[in-house]
Scaffold this motif. Structure first.
Motif, PDB file in Angstrom:
ATOM      1  N   THR A 183       0.849  -1.195   0.000  1.00 57.81           N
ATOM      2  CA  THR A 183       0.000   0.000   0.000  1.00 57.81           C
ATOM      3  C   THR A 183       0.883   1.242   0.000  1.00 57.81           C
ATOM      4  N   GLY A 184       0.439   2.269  -0.689  1.00 57.74           N
ATOM      5  CA  GLY A 184       1.209   3.502  -0.752  1.00 57.74           C
ATOM      6  C   GLY A 184       0.864   4.228  -2.034  1.00 57.74           C
ATOM      7  N   CYS A 185       1.519   5.364  -2.261  1.00 58.75           N
ATOM      8  CA  CYS A 185       1.198   6.174  -3.442  1.00 58.75           C
ATOM      9  C   CYS A 185       1.241   5.367  -4.737  1.00 58.75           C
ATOM     10  N   LEU A 186       2.323   4.622  -4.933  1.00 64.05           N
ATOM     11  CA  LEU A 186       2.491   3.896  -6.200  1.00 64.05           C
ATOM     12  C   LEU A 186       1.309   2.964  -6.459  1.00 64.05           C
ATOM     13  N   GLU A 187       0.896   2.269  -5.422  1.00 67.82           N
ATOM     14  CA  GLU A 187      -0.236   1.344  -5.547  1.00 67.82           C
ATOM     15  C   GLU A 187      -1.510   2.107  -5.875  1.00 67.82           C
ATOM     16  N   ILE A 188      -1.730   3.205  -5.151  1.00 69.74           N
ATOM     17  CA  ILE A 188      -2.976   3.958  -5.319  1.00 69.74           C
ATOM     18  C   ILE A 188      -3.042   4.637  -6.688  1.00 69.74           C
ATOM     19  N   PHE A 189      -1.964   5.310  -7.080  1.00 66.19           N
ATOM     20  CA  PHE A 189      -2.100   6.098  -8.313  1.00 66.19           C
ATOM     21  C   PHE A 189      -2.053   5.252  -9.580  1.00 66.19           C
ATOM     22  N   THR A 190      -1.616   3.997  -9.471  1.00 65.10           N
ATOM     23  CA  THR A 190      -1.568   3.161 -10.688  1.00 65.10           C
ATOM     24  C   THR A 190      -2.831   2.325 -10.898  1.00 65.10           C
ATOM     25  N   THR A 191      -3.642   2.148  -9.861  1.00 68.37           N
ATOM     26  CA  THR A 191      -4.750   1.195 -10.018  1.00 68.37           C
ATOM     27  C   THR A 191      -6.094   1.676  -9.466  1.00 68.37           C
ATOM     28  N   ARG A 201       1.293  -3.268 -17.074  1.00 68.81           N
ATOM     29  CA  ARG A 201       1.211  -4.198 -18.200  1.00 68.81           C
ATOM     30  C   ARG A 201       1.880  -5.528 -17.844  1.00 68.81           C
ATOM     31  N   VAL A 202       2.088  -5.725 -16.587  1.00 65.48           N
ATOM     32  CA  VAL A 202       2.667  -6.986 -16.096  1.00 65.48           C
ATOM     33  C   VAL A 202       1.750  -7.477 -14.980  1.00 65.48           C
ATOM     34  N   PRO A 203       1.813  -8.800 -14.651  1.00 66.76           N
ATOM     35  CA  PRO A 203       0.979  -9.284 -13.542  1.00 66.76           C
ATOM     36  C   PRO A 203       1.369  -8.579 -12.239  1.00 66.76           C
ATOM     37  N   TRP A 204       0.382  -8.052 -11.574  1.00 69.29           N
ATOM     38  CA  TRP A 204       0.634  -7.159 -10.437  1.00 69.29           C
ATOM     39  C   TRP A 204      -0.423  -7.405  -9.374  1.00 69.29           C
ATOM     40  N   MET A 205      -0.023  -7.425  -8.112  1.00 63.86           N
ATOM     41  CA  MET A 205      -1.030  -7.485  -7.060  1.00 63.86           C
ATOM     42  C   MET A 205      -0.641  -6.627  -5.869  1.00 63.86           C
ATOM     43  N   HIS A 206      -1.670  -6.161  -5.204  1.00 60.09           N
ATOM     44  CA  HIS A 206      -1.506  -5.443  -3.948  1.00 60.09           C
ATOM     45  C   HIS A 206      -2.290  -6.205  -2.902  1.00 60.09           C
ATOM     46  N   THR A 223      -6.857  -3.781  -6.251  1.00 60.47           N
ATOM     47  CA  THR A 223      -6.804  -2.352  -6.566  1.00 60.47           C
ATOM     48  C   THR A 223      -7.722  -1.543  -5.654  1.00 60.47           C
ATOM     49  N   LEU A 224      -7.531  -0.244  -5.712  1.00 59.26           N
ATOM     50  CA  LEU A 224      -8.364   0.684  -4.927  1.00 59.26           C
ATOM     51  C   LEU A 224      -9.757   0.751  -5.548  1.00 59.26           C
ATOM     52  N   VAL A 225     -10.777   0.640  -4.708  1.00 57.63           N
ATOM     53  CA  VAL A 225     -12.149   0.648  -5.204  1.00 57.63           C
ATOM     54  C   VAL A 225     -12.895   1.850  -4.607  1.00 57.63           C
ATOM     55  N   PRO A 267     -16.316   4.302  -3.724  1.00 58.86           N
ATOM     56  CA  PRO A 267     -17.636   3.981  -3.152  1.00 58.86           C
ATOM     57  C   PRO A 267     -18.632   3.493  -4.207  1.00 58.86           C
ATOM     58  N   ASP A 268     -18.344   3.758  -5.476  1.00 64.74           N
ATOM     59  CA  ASP A 268     -19.246   3.295  -6.541  1.00 64.74           C
ATOM     60  C   ASP A 268     -19.256   1.779  -6.686  1.00 64.74           C
ATOM     61  N   HIS A 269     -18.209   1.113  -6.218  1.00 68.40           N
ATOM     62  CA  HIS A 269     -18.110  -0.328  -6.449  1.00 68.40           C
ATOM     63  C   HIS A 269     -17.992  -1.160  -5.191  1.00 68.40           C
ATOM     64  N   PHE A 270     -17.738  -0.529  -4.045  1.00 72.90           N
ATOM     65  CA  PHE A 270     -17.430  -1.322  -2.848  1.00 72.90           C
ATOM     66  C   PHE A 270     -18.616  -2.181  -2.400  1.00 72.90           C
ATOM     67  N   SER A 271     -19.802  -1.605  -2.371  1.00 72.23           N
ATOM     68  CA  SER A 271     -20.978  -2.366  -1.928  1.00 72.23           C
ATOM     69  C   SER A 271     -21.210  -3.574  -2.820  1.00 72.23           C
ATOM     70  N   GLU A 272     -20.961  -3.398  -4.105  1.00 73.40           N
ATOM     71  CA  GLU A 272     -21.164  -4.506  -5.046  1.00 73.40           C
ATOM     72  C   GLU A 272     -20.168  -5.630  -4.768  1.00 73.40           C
ATOM     73  N   ALA A 273     -18.919  -5.240  -4.451  1.00 75.83           N
ATOM     74  CA  ALA A 273     -17.917  -6.260  -4.129  1.00 75.83           C
ATOM     75  C   ALA A 273     -18.355  -7.038  -2.887  1.00 75.83           C
ATOM     76  N   ARG A 274     -18.844  -6.321  -1.879  1.00 73.88           N
ATOM     77  CA  ARG A 274     -19.290  -6.994  -0.653  1.00 73.88           C
ATOM     78  C   ARG A 274     -20.517  -7.878  -0.922  1.00 73.88           C
ATOM     79  N   HIS A 275     -21.422  -7.371  -1.772  1.00 72.39           N
ATOM     80  CA  HIS A 275     -22.613  -8.155  -2.106  1.00 72.39           C
ATOM     81  C   HIS A 275     -22.203  -9.485  -2.745  1.00 72.39           C
TER      82      HIS A 275
END
Ligand code: TPP
Ligand code: SF4
Lengths: 335, 388
Positions: free
Chosen positions: A60-68, A76-81, B206-208, B210-218
């Motif tokens: 978690t952090g800026c890089l994770e947030i601003f890219t996804t 463009r590579v397999p990536w997970m947070h 990825t970061l979700v 409020p538009d999608h969070f409830s749906e993920a929980r559902h």
């Protein structure tokens, strides 16, 4: 492309350059980073050198947030947070699985300084101690930027953050920046190094080097953050260079715990040049004895680094802090 | 042919039979014997897997998660403090909807420090979004571990197999260990659809907004509800192969016309069943095998005709009361004539659950009609006056 030995320069035809294959773009444009974000540029450079056969565990952090921002992704590579403090362990699990499956895809771990120096340190240490074949990259912007600029153990001494504010009783952060690369190297891993986004050639070279090593490797990339450091977006590279040229951020390589390489500084600059370029050190320029003391203290830290790691250059060298950025791909344009 | 085995050793065999490629764990009593036995199987070359001996439970869960994402079947196990240290990762694993099986060797949670059995640990993570199955004995623990992989992979949900610490993990019993052919026939090789693969890159976690969070929980909630059918199907399919059946979501025994019921989870059931037979008590015993998903329909059917239902559980929500008790009360309140619910915590921190418990409980509800909740076996004379 022609090399002239006498002038030590190379003539490159632009048309020829254009015909060369593009570098791999593992991190696409269009992400949501701030203008001039050092971390974004650093990640792009890492991906250029690492190539497509990788798998990333991002803390978690800026890089994770601003890219996804769902449903989009710049990767463009397999990536997970997964979480803030487990990028090392997630990567270890990926690597164990790939090993069991007989696959050779390289696992990378990406984290900020908070996710590396502080909360994620245990899982990083465990991963290295167990010898997983993982390249761990720390994007060091010297604070918790994603939550709005709070101090981390990487924040430099005397810097202002929202949790180390200057005031009548304080001159910013009271403690020293943790020497993470030495701590990591003390795990006797094959390769640990620092680099800076302001030195892309050095950065890519170190990524390629680490990619070739079987075992745990570590790269700490100094990554200016305009928002957190109080600079303009277009100044990131200049500020990043000053951090290195003053000796405050030493560029070094350690193999199995031993120092094996440094980026020599051609002409060390006074730390004041670096500090005055940034809002986070503004309080050090008030007329107060404590401010003057801290300036002296920071200069002493830089001098100490230069002496300890042998950073002072020996005249003009095309691989020193002034020469290296002029190195273009596999040739030297002018030293 | 039954073999005399310690519960933990039998569980290690069961895990190996499921062929996970990555096992990662950190020692904690009373889970330790499980991972020690697995380590030995690996060292002896009897079980091929990457055994990752991590530096914490937090990393144990994270390593297993990373392994699943990279395309392997994985396993982990823990208890008590370890489960709580894992808690953040457990939510993360379930929210990402990945298949994984873990054993919780149920133990009390500190403070006061106790290494002995209750079920406070798995209850503390009941909302993490995992399937939770509770085993009555070691044969069931072995068979449920194998079933759990099938359920997990069919539902893309993680499964926590809860096994009472010491009472089961450290007890020697004659047990049937299935053959590799049996397990291979039951549990086919699996490919996780969202595996990370350079040939087909995806981004996960990825970061979700409020538009999608409830749906993920559902979706997650729906997946757990649908898992009920898979739990029943796996138990039925395993019964066809092994001849052993555990009632799917819940098990009951006792007279059809009983008006008093006693409901519990885990190994207490065996004690109650023996006490019922010995004392010739006219009660219906109900054991929830699945706690998540909570089997509302099956429970309502099992409670039909009861006037009183006693819920005995090895955990509580201090300041609230029974956890299982509250859920049972809520589920049965929908019945036209719901039974009166008596909720008691028993057997906390390894307190013995004797055969005499059943008789004592039945007496108590006669003496104190309408008692909502109590820790049943408190010995008041040990308490300072103000706490009595
Ligand atoms: C367990 C936990 N504690 C706190 C947070 C909140 N949090 C998210 S990102 C972050 C800071 C990230 O800082 P760093 O690792 O330096 O990366 P940067 O954002 O600066 O790139 C914090 C504190 C969290 N996500 N998880
Ligand atoms: S806050 Fe800093 S690190 Fe975060 S995106 Fe903006 S510039 Fe980059």
């Amino acid at each position: 492309m022609k090399r002239d030995e006498a002038s030590n320069s190379i003539a490159i035809k632009v048309a020829e350059l254009r015909r060369r294959p593009h570098r791999f773009q593992g991190l696409a444009s269009g992400h949501r980073a701030c203008l001039g974000c050092g971390e974004a540029l650093a990640a792009r450079l890492v991906m250029e050198a690492a190539g497509p056969d990788v798998m990333i565990a991002n803390a978690t952090g800026c890089l994770e947030i601003f890219t996804t921002p769902w449903p989009e992704s710049a990767w463009r590579v397999p990536w997970m947070h997964s979480l803030f403090e487990n990028a090392g362990a997630i990567a270890a699990g990926m690597e164990a699985a790939l090993k069991a499956q007989g696959k050779t895809t390289k696992v990378l771990s990406f984290a900020g300084d908070g996710g590396t120096f502080d909360i994620g340190f245990q899982s990083l240490s465990g991963m290295m101690e167990r010898g997983h074949n993982v390249l761990y990259v720390c994007y060091d912007n010297e604070a918790y930027m994603n939550t709005g600029i709070q101090r981390s153990s990487s924040t430099p001494h005397a810097a202002m953050t929202t949790t180390s504010p200057p005031g009548a009783e304080r001159m910013g952060k009271r403690h020293l920046k943790k020497d993470i690369v030495s701590i990591v190297a003390a795990h006797h891993i094959p390769y640990a190094a620092t680099t800076s986004v302001a030195f892309p050639t050095d950065l890519r070279k170190k990524v390629r080097r680490a990619m070739e090593i079987e075992g745990p490797t570590f790269l700490q990339i100094h990554s200016p953050c305009p928002l957190g450091w109080g600079t303009e977006g277009e100044e990131s590279i200049a500020v990043g260079r000053l951090a290195v040229e003053t000796g405050l951020f030493p560029i070094i390589e350690l193999e199995r715990g031993q120092l094996t390489g440094v980026l020599p500084i051609r002409e060390p600059k006074p730390v004041i040049d670096y500090l005055k370029a940034q809002g986070r050190f503004r309080h050090l320029f008030q007329d107060h004895y404590k401010a003057r003391e801290e300036l002296e203290h920071l200069q002493a830290l830089a001098d100490h680094n230069i002496a300890t790691f042998g950073l002072a250059g020996q005249g003009v060298d095309r691989h020193d802090s002034s020469g290296i950025n002029r190195v273009q791909r596999e040739g030297v344009r002018s030293a | 042919m039954p073999q005399a085995l310690e519960g933990s050793q039998a569980l290690a065999y069961a895990v190996a039979l499921c062929r996970p490629q990555v096992v990662s764990a950190y020692p904690i009593t009373p889970q330790t014997h499980i991972v020690e036995n697995i380590s030995k199987l690996v060292a002896d070359g009897k079980f091929q897997c990457e055994f990752v001996s991590v530096e914490s439970e937090f990393s144990a869960a994270s390593v297993a998660f990373g392994a699943v994402m990279a395309g392997s079947r994985a396993y982990t196990a823990s208890a008590s403090q370890g489960i709580l240290l894992m808690a953040e990762v457990l939510y993360n694993i379930a929210g990402t909807r990945v298949p994984l099986v873990m054993t919780c060797a149920n133990r009390a949670v500190s403070a006061p420090l106790s290494i002995w059995n209750d079920q406070q640990d798995s209850m503390a993570v009941r909302d993490a979004g995992w399937i939770q199955l509770y085993c009555a004995d070691n044969q069931e623990a072995v068979d449920t571990t194998i079933q759990a992989y099938l359920i997990s992979e069919r539902c893309e949900l993680p499964v926590m197999v809860c096994v009472d610490g010491f009472t089961l993990t450290h007890t020697l019993e004659p047990l049937e260990i299935p053959s590799q052919e049996q397990v291979d026939g039951f549990l086919p090789p699996y490919h996780f659809a969202r595996t990370l693969d350079p040939a087909r890159p995806i981004s996960s976690g990825t970061l979700v907004s409020p538009d999608h969070f409830s749906e993920a929980r559902h979706s997650h909630h729906q997946a757990l509800l649908k898992a009920a059918a898979e739990i029943i199907a796996a138990d039925d399919a395993w019964a066809a192969l092994s001849g052993r059946h555990y009632g799917g979501l819940l098990q009951q025994e006792g007279p059809e016309d009983a008006t008093i019921g006693v409901l519990t989870m885990g190994s207490i059931f065996g004690t109650l069943a023996e006490a019922r037979e010995e004392g010739n008590h006219a009660v219906r015993l109900i054991r929830l095998r699945a706690f998540r998903p909570f089997p509302v329909d099956a429970l309502q059917a099992a409670a039909a005709g009861l006037k009183k239902l006693v819920v005995l559980e090895r955990a509580l929500s201090p300041g609230g009361g029974g956890i299982l008790g509250s859920e049972v009360r809520a589920a049965l309140s929908e019945l036209e004539q719901p039974p009166a619910i008596y909720s008691y915590a028993v057997g906390l921190g390894g307190r013995d659950v004797p055969l005499s418990l059943l008789g004592a409980v039945l007496e108590r509800i006669e003496e104190r009609p309408g008692e909502r909740f109590a820790i049943f076996d408190v010995e008041v004379e040990k308490l300072p006056h103000e706490d009595r």
